[in-house]
Write a protein that holds these residues in place. Structure first.
Motif, PDB file in Angstrom:
ATOM      1  N   ASP A  49       0.833  -1.202   0.000  1.00  0.00           N
ATOM      2  CA  ASP A  49       0.000   0.000   0.000  1.00  0.00           C
ATOM      3  C   ASP A  49       0.867   1.252   0.000  1.00  0.00           C
ATOM      4  N   ALA A  50       2.012   1.192   0.669  1.00  0.00           N
ATOM      5  CA  ALA A  50       2.914   2.344   0.686  1.00  0.00           C
ATOM      6  C   ALA A  50       3.477   2.616  -0.709  1.00  0.00           C
ATOM      7  N   ASP A  51       3.756   1.558  -1.453  1.00  0.00           N
ATOM      8  CA  ASP A  51       4.237   1.739  -2.822  1.00  0.00           C
ATOM      9  C   ASP A  51       3.154   2.362  -3.694  1.00  0.00           C
ATOM     10  N   SER A  53       0.735   4.288  -2.740  1.00  0.00           N
ATOM     11  CA  SER A  53       0.329   5.631  -2.331  1.00  0.00           C
ATOM     12  C   SER A  53       1.011   6.701  -3.170  1.00  0.00           C
ATOM     13  N   SER A  54       2.186   6.401  -3.714  1.00  0.00           N
ATOM     14  CA  SER A  54       2.866   7.383  -4.557  1.00  0.00           C
ATOM     15  C   SER A  54       2.129   7.593  -5.879  1.00  0.00           C
ATOM     16  N   PHE A  55       1.263   6.671  -6.255  1.00  0.00           N
ATOM     17  CA  PHE A  55       0.461   6.812  -7.459  1.00  0.00           C
ATOM     18  C   PHE A  55      -0.909   7.392  -7.163  1.00  0.00           C
ATOM     19  N   GLY A  56      -1.159   7.794  -5.942  1.00  0.00           N
ATOM     20  CA  GLY A  56      -2.452   8.360  -5.586  1.00  0.00           C
ATOM     21  C   GLY A  56      -3.444   7.307  -5.162  1.00  0.00           C
TER      22      GLY A  56
END
Length: 71
Positions: A49-51, A53-56
């Motif tokens: 999920d952290a990865d 999150s950078s894509f919105g």
């Protein structure tokens, strides 16, 4: 007449050496295939999920692009 026999014997040896080399190289195909699958397996992973999150995608993963969430 000994000269033609020697040349045919040497060409026969060269042909045999070439055939042996070709027979050995055919065994590289499964090895290369295995190495490709291993490389793809090691490089593929499910993003956290952290990865995402950078894509919105947010922490919950409910918003953003569906295709990116599937990665």
């Amino acid at each position: 007449m000994a000269v033609p026999e020697e040349s045919s014997a040497s060409s026969s040896k060269a042909d045999k050496a070439r055939l042996v080399r070709e027979e050995r190289t055919i065994h590289l195909i499964p090895l290369l295939t295995f190495l490709c699958f291993l490389l793809l397996f090691l490089c593929s992973h499910d993003p956290s999920d952290a990865d995402m999150s950078s894509f919105g995608g947010g922490v919950g993963g409910k918003s953003g692009n569906r295709r990116l969430r599937m990665l």
